[in-house]
Design an enzyme around this catalytic site. Structure first.
Site, PDB file in Angstrom:
ATOM      1  N   ARG A 129       4.654  -1.109  -5.085  1.00 15.50           N
ATOM      2  CA  ARG A 129       5.075   0.025  -4.260  1.00 15.50           C
ATOM      3  C   ARG A 129       3.969   1.075  -4.188  1.00 15.50           C
ATOM      4  O   ARG A 129       3.636   1.585  -3.116  1.00 15.50           O
ATOM      5  CB  ARG A 129       6.345   0.627  -4.870  1.00 15.50           C
ATOM      6  CG  ARG A 129       6.908   1.862  -4.158  1.00 15.50           C
ATOM      7  CD  ARG A 129       8.112   2.353  -4.958  1.00 15.50           C
ATOM      8  NE  ARG A 129       8.884   3.371  -4.275  1.00 15.50           N
ATOM      9  CZ  ARG A 129       8.752   4.676  -4.452  1.00 15.50           C
ATOM     10  NH1 ARG A 129       7.820   5.130  -5.283  1.00 15.50           N
ATOM     11  NH2 ARG A 129       9.532   5.532  -3.801  1.00 15.50           N
ATOM     12  N   GLN A 148      14.418   2.549   1.226  1.00 13.51           N
ATOM     13  CA  GLN A 148      14.129   3.824   0.567  1.00 13.51           C
ATOM     14  C   GLN A 148      12.791   4.445   0.970  1.00 13.51           C
ATOM     15  O   GLN A 148      12.665   5.668   1.070  1.00 13.51           O
ATOM     16  CB  GLN A 148      14.174   3.615  -0.952  1.00 13.51           C
ATOM     17  CG  GLN A 148      14.190   4.894  -1.760  1.00 13.51           C
ATOM     18  CD  GLN A 148      13.325   4.811  -3.000  1.00 13.51           C
ATOM     19  OE1 GLN A 148      12.129   4.536  -2.918  1.00 13.51           O
ATOM     20  NE2 GLN A 148      13.914   5.038  -4.156  1.00 13.51           N
TER      21      GLN A 148
END
Length: 298
Positions: free
Chosen positions: A115, A246
């Site tokens: 990420r 998200q």
């Protein structure tokens, strides 16, 4: 009911986790495992590095993840304290999922590292930033964002009167000017690498989606309230979909804490560096009979 909460990027500090490493054998083993997984000694940067070292996205996110998860696991093992529900702010959601048992420690760390690197690439593709807007109603900030040309959106609903916007630099500047005109106490650009939780992170979302889809997610031992909808989740399919969404969706922290309180949370415990979430929970739960504490060190 106990709610475990975990902070996001920005909570890091030099020396974080050093007492854990030195005082607890299990923690030391987890840190060394992390060094092996990441392919570099992140512990050296966490314990003895510089502020600049810790500001590197590839270091910041795994560092906060490690500090938060390891101290939560050590405290749970030594005291028997267990969560009845959990949540994390942005990056902290991965910590919540690991501590709740939905992700293994190793898989959680790999995803956080992936990420961080995907977000760094997205930041380098197009200059972008974020800004904090203080003392304006959420609806007014949303209205301002919609009125500005370019990409600018509400990214972090932190607590009543504190909202972070995210987007292209010129659009952020224009929105800050309008917020000031509308009576905001502050409209302050943040020292971040890019526009997190906005459409500017779409390249990172697409890259991270494959990693998340290929990672085993289990039914957690307690509900995890996820950022995208502020609702409790235990279904692995839903958890994966929400994790993917998200990166480009806002963090609905105000609503998350409100929902946790409505569902019976009476004690909030923050695990990890800093005390930011303790302050936010106190503001969101003002008037409620809550116990709020945190573990930053053993």
């Amino acid at each position: 009911m106990k709610a475990f909460v975990f902070p996001g990027q920005g909570a890091q500090f030099v020396g974080m986790g050093k007492d854990l490493y030195e005082r607890n054998a299990e923690a030391r083993a987890m840190f060394e495992k992390a060094n092996e997984i990441l392919g570099f000694r992140i512990t050296d940067l966490m314990f003895e590095g510089t502020d600049e070292d810790l500001r590197q996205t590839k270091v910041t996110q795994p560092a906060i993840f490690l500090h938060s998860v390891i101290i939560a696991k050590v405290i749970e093992e030594t005291t028997g304290i267990k969560p009845d529900m959990a949540a994390g702010h942005s990056l902290g959601e991965f910590c919540a999922l690991v501590v709740a048992g939905a992700l293994s420690f190793e898989d959680g760390l790999r995803l956080v590292s992936a990420r961080a690197q995907a977000m760094q690439k997205a930041c380098e593709m197009k200059p972008s930033t974020m800004a904090a807007i203080i003392a304006l109603p959420d609806e007014k900030v949303e209205e301002i964002c919609e009125s500005v040309d370019g990409v600018v959106v509400c990214a972090n609903y932190n607590c009543p009167g504190q909202l972070v916007i995210s987007g292209e630099i010129e659009a952020i500047d224009a929105a800050c000017a309008k917020a000031t005109e509308a009576g905001a106490k502050r409209a302050l650009k943040l020292k971040v690498g890019g526009a997190f939780h906005s459409p500017c992170m779409e390249p990172a979302r697409a890259e991270l989606a494959a990693a998340i889809e290929n990672t085993p997610v289990h039914t957690p031992k307690c509900p995890v309230y996820q950022n995208v909808d502020a609702l409790p989740h235990t279904d692995p399919v839903e958890i994966k979909a929400n994790l993917i969404a998200q990166l480009t969706a806002p963090v609905r922290w105000t609503k998350t804490v409100q929902n946790m309180i409505a569902d019976g949370a009476t004690e909030f415990i923050e695990f990890g560096p800093g005390k930011v979430l303790q302050g936010l929970v106190a503001k969101i739960g003002k008037g409620a009979d809550l116990t709020i504490s945190g573990y930053e060190k053993l």
